[in-house]
Design an enzyme around this catalytic site. Structure first.
Site, PDB file in Angstrom:
ATOM      1  CB  SER A 113      -0.947   0.001   1.201  1.00 60.49           C
ATOM      2  OG  SER A 113      -0.224  -0.021   2.423  1.00 60.49           O
TER       3      SER A 113
ATOM      4  CG  HIS B 164      -7.754  -6.631  10.690  1.00 56.42           C
ATOM      5  ND1 HIS B 164      -7.147  -5.401  10.510  1.00 56.42           N
ATOM      6  CD2 HIS B 164      -8.059  -7.073   9.438  1.00 56.42           C
ATOM      7  CE1 HIS B 164      -7.090  -5.123   9.220  1.00 56.42           C
ATOM      8  NE2 HIS B 164      -7.644  -6.118   8.547  1.00 56.42           N
TER       9      HIS B 164
END
Length: 208
Positions: free
Chosen positions: A50, A142
């Protein structure tokens, strides 16, 4: 009008990571627009997939990308877990370490003069942060605790008209974990952000 093409400085398939092609293209397109307004920050760089998209967008507009990651991996990257990569395991300290690979990615992509690596936990990096951000991309741990920390630490630094982008947003619980979806909902419920259409699991919100 957002550009349709993605101009990257290296073969992105050679970089370890979990970013879907359509999501990556959308991330890049939004970063192109955001980089014209100010700096961008990402939480959760891993090996830099990313980072390459965001950094390439920043480079086009002489902007800066702050890349926040402790580089010790999320829960799923640890020894014995589903996404553990033995190539990223430092046997000397018995800890996962993605930072050498991340730096290698930056060098190959010619982004060392664009990206500012911040090797620290998200909460620590944000403690005295004061720079307004044109875009924040959250793709860190997460767990519910990690996702909430990332949202609470960084969403308030998004400038008006800027973007908060969250990866792995799954409205259907059968498709994936809940914490990124929950903070995506929290952002909307805050009244400070308006949700744009999802691109697969990429949630994009505009600061009002």
């Amino acid at each position: 009008m957002l550009p349709n093409s993605v101009d990257l400085p290296l073969d992105i398939n050679s970089v370890k990571g979990f970013l879907d092609d359509d999501e990556a293209k959308a991330l890049y397109q939004h970063a192109i627009a955001a980089a014209q307004r100010g700096p961008i920050l990402e939480v959760g760089s891993y090996c830099g997939k990313s980072t390459v998209y965001l950094g390439a967008a920043c480079k086009q507009h002489n902007s800066v990308l702050f890349a926040v990651d402790h580089h010790r991996g999320s829960e799923e990257h640890q020894l014995g877990e589903e996404y553990h990569d033995p190539d990223l395991y430092d046997v000397r300290f018995k800890k996962m370490d993605s930072f050498p690979e991340f730096r290698h990615t930056l060098a190959r992509a010619n982004l060392e003069e664009v990206v500012v690596p911040i090797v620290a936990p998200s909460v620590l990096a944000a403690r005295f942060w004061s720079t307004p951000l044109a875009m924040v991309f959250i793709d860190g741990g997460h767990s519910m605790e990690a996702a909430l920390n990332d949202y609470r630490c960084w969403s308030g630094h998004v400038m008006r008209g800027g973007l908060l982008v969250i990866h792995d947003v799954f409205p259907n619980p059968a498709d994936g974990g809940r914490p990124p979806y929950e903070i995506w909902k929290l952002a909307q419920e805050s009244g400070l952000f308006e949700a744009l259409p999802l691109v697969k699991s990429l949630g994009v919100l505009k600061r009002l």
